[in-house]
Motif scaffolding. Sequence first.
Motif, mmCIF file in Angstrom:
data_model
loop_
_atom_site.group_PDB
_atom_site.id
_atom_site.type_symbol
_atom_site.label_atom_id
_atom_site.label_comp_id
_atom_site.label_asym_id
_atom_site.label_seq_id
_atom_site.Cartn_x
_atom_site.Cartn_y
_atom_site.Cartn_z
ATOM 1 N N THR A 136 0.830 -1.208 0.000
ATOM 2 C CA THR A 136 0.000 0.000 0.000
ATOM 3 C C THR A 136 0.861 1.254 0.000
ATOM 4 O O THR A 136 0.551 2.240 -0.682
ATOM 5 N N LEU A 149 -9.835 1.918 -0.265
ATOM 6 C CA LEU A 149 -9.609 1.212 0.989
ATOM 7 C C LEU A 149 -10.482 1.739 2.131
ATOM 8 O O LEU A 149 -10.739 1.014 3.095
ATOM 9 N N GLU A 150 -10.929 2.990 2.021
ATOM 10 C CA GLU A 150 -11.845 3.521 3.030
ATOM 11 C C GLU A 150 -13.118 2.690 3.069
ATOM 12 O O GLU A 150 -13.646 2.386 4.149
ATOM 13 N N GLU A 152 -13.445 -0.428 2.175
ATOM 14 C CA GLU A 152 -13.154 -1.757 2.714
ATOM 15 C C GLU A 152 -13.074 -1.728 4.236
ATOM 16 O O GLU A 152 -13.597 -2.618 4.915
ATOM 17 N N LEU A 153 -12.427 -0.698 4.769
ATOM 18 C CA LEU A 153 -12.312 -0.577 6.217
ATOM 19 C C LEU A 153 -13.674 -0.323 6.845
ATOM 20 O O LEU A 153 -14.013 -0.897 7.889
ATOM 21 N N LYS A 155 -16.597 -1.268 5.755
ATOM 22 C CA LYS A 155 -17.370 -2.513 5.736
ATOM 23 C C LYS A 155 -16.905 -3.467 6.837
ATOM 24 O O LYS A 155 -17.723 -4.165 7.446
ATOM 25 N N MET A 156 -15.607 -3.494 7.111
ATOM 26 C CA MET A 156 -15.091 -4.355 8.168
ATOM 27 C C MET A 156 -15.616 -3.923 9.534
ATOM 28 O O MET A 156 -15.984 -4.760 10.362
ATOM 29 N N VAL A 157 -15.651 -2.607 9.769
ATOM 30 C CA VAL A 157 -16.154 -2.092 11.045
ATOM 31 C C VAL A 157 -17.642 -2.408 11.192
ATOM 32 O O VAL A 157 -18.104 -2.876 12.243
ATOM 33 N N PHE A 169 -14.589 8.093 9.793
ATOM 34 C CA PHE A 169 -13.229 7.976 10.309
ATOM 35 C C PHE A 169 -12.686 9.358 10.660
ATOM 36 O O PHE A 169 -12.956 10.344 9.973
#
Length: 215
Positions: A136, A149-150, A152-153, A155-157, A169
Amino acid sequence: QVLIIFSHSNLTMARFTTSAVALVLFAASCDAFAPARGRAFSRTSPLSMSAVDTSLYTFTKSEEIFAEAQTLMPGGVSSPVRAFKSVGGNPVVFEKVKGAHSWDVDGNEYIDYVGTWGPAIIGHADDVVLDAVKATMDKGTSFGAPCALENELAKMVIDAVPSVDMVRFTNSGTEACMGMIRLCRAHTGREKVIKFEVRPYVPTGMVHYTALSYP
């Protein structure tokens, strides 16, 4: 606070804050940890520890670096909990970490039970994590603009916390708290915010210290 008794030539008792107990655990878990004036710890039973003769750790470089730091930063540290004033002595300056181990600038090795206060939950400098970070970083360190990537992060949260529908964020705890206050005021239509002066420590920066005239 926790009261811990050391085995030295003269029995000494020292009072430690909870955050400082982790450092003592480092000492108890290493075969050869000892301050310059004492001995290393060796566990002889599940409920007791005794002093044993072993190689002494030296902290010459740590002392030199900390002495210089005191001329550059108030107290020589970037966080009050690193100042060691409540436990005596000077902070140990670390150089590298890997897995469950850390090394200071004098080459002393420790078992790390802190894990950067949580983020290093799978250990320090994990090879898979490092490879992903390097890949990255090759694309740039900061865009100052949206990136994939924002998503992706986010969705993980959302997947990890069932009560969360959307996320925002922020760069700091202060920014997060200010955003939360702003959201609450907008939703309730209320303008006033109550700030409690007596509270447990929460590192919320501006919210922690101001009367909240903003936002």
